[in-house]
Scaffold this motif. Structure first.
Motif, PDB file in Angstrom:
ATOM      1  N   GLY A 206      28.465 -11.175 -10.363  1.00  0.00           N
ATOM      2  CA  GLY A 206      28.916 -12.240  -9.484  1.00  0.00           C
ATOM      3  C   GLY A 206      28.957 -13.605 -10.147  1.00  0.00           C
ATOM      4  O   GLY A 206      29.511 -14.550  -9.586  1.00  0.00           O
ATOM      5  N   ARG A 207      28.364 -13.729 -11.344  1.00  0.00           N
ATOM      6  CA  ARG A 207      28.366 -15.006 -12.058  1.00  0.00           C
ATOM      7  C   ARG A 207      29.140 -14.942 -13.378  1.00  0.00           C
ATOM      8  O   ARG A 207      29.779 -15.917 -13.765  1.00  0.00           O
ATOM      9  N   PHE A 208      29.065 -13.803 -14.052  1.00  0.00           N
ATOM     10  CA  PHE A 208      29.716 -13.660 -15.355  1.00  0.00           C
ATOM     11  C   PHE A 208      30.930 -12.736 -15.221  1.00  0.00           C
ATOM     12  O   PHE A 208      30.918 -11.789 -14.424  1.00  0.00           O
ATOM     13  N   THR A 209      31.943 -13.004 -16.029  1.00  0.00           N
ATOM     14  CA  THR A 209      33.127 -12.162 -16.062  1.00  0.00           C
ATOM     15  C   THR A 209      33.511 -11.902 -17.512  1.00  0.00           C
ATOM     16  O   THR A 209      33.712 -12.849 -18.287  1.00  0.00           O
ATOM     17  N   ILE A 210      33.623 -10.632 -17.866  1.00  0.00           N
ATOM     18  CA  ILE A 210      34.088 -10.266 -19.197  1.00  0.00           C
ATOM     19  C   ILE A 210      35.577  -9.948 -19.111  1.00  0.00           C
ATOM     20  O   ILE A 210      36.058  -9.384 -18.121  1.00  0.00           O
ATOM     21  N   SER A 211      36.313 -10.325 -20.137  1.00  0.00           N
ATOM     22  CA  SER A 211      37.743 -10.034 -20.181  1.00  0.00           C
ATOM     23  C   SER A 211      38.153  -9.880 -21.642  1.00  0.00           C
ATOM     24  O   SER A 211      37.397 -10.236 -22.550  1.00  0.00           O
ATOM     25  N   ARG A 212      39.334  -9.361 -21.843  1.00  0.00           N
ATOM     26  CA  ARG A 212      39.836  -9.190 -23.202  1.00  0.00           C
ATOM     27  C   ARG A 212      41.330  -9.404 -23.233  1.00  0.00           C
ATOM     28  O   ARG A 212      42.032  -9.176 -22.237  1.00  0.00           O
TER      29      ARG A 212
END
Length: 122
Positions: free
Chosen positions: A64-70
């Motif tokens: 809910g606080r961190f988002t990983i993406s690529r």
């Protein structure tokens, strides 16, 4: 593959920060993960993303606080961190695994970046 992390620094509690990781090599067909290590603590899995970018896993403390993406075209992986807390203070490492599914086990990752410091003041 070689990994180069960037971003981080000193922020205040509640702030946002993004760390990035650039991969260099012949391909980017890896499961990618972010780990962190705080002083006196063992390295901890934070987030992972599969090769296509459609599946993501997070440790409970950052959900809910961190988002990983690529961005596979750019050989980049990102970790967007919002509502940062002092307990998020750590060195953040990106890592690459040849496995087919996301793994939270550090030994499953064969390649590691040099780490970037994130310090959250209260």
């Amino acid at each position: 593959v070689q990994l180069q992390a960037s971003g981080g620094g000193l922020v205040q509690a509640g702030d946002s920060e993004r760390v990035s990781c650039r991969a260099s090599g012949r391909h980017f067909s890896y499961v990618m993960g972010w780990f962190r290590q705080a002083p006196g603590k063992s390295r901890e899995f934070v987030a992972g993303i599969n090769k296509s970018g459609h599946i993501k896993n997070y440790v409970d403390s950052v959900k809910g606080r961190f988002t990983i993406s690529r961005d596979n075209a750019k050989f980049m992986v990102y970790l967007q961190m919002n509502n940062l807390k002092p307990e998020d203070t750590a060195i953040y490492y990106c890592a690459a695994s040849p496995r087919f599914v996301i793994t939270s086990t550090a030994s499953d990752y064969e390649y590691w970046g040099q780490g970037t410091q994130v310090t959250v003041s209260s």
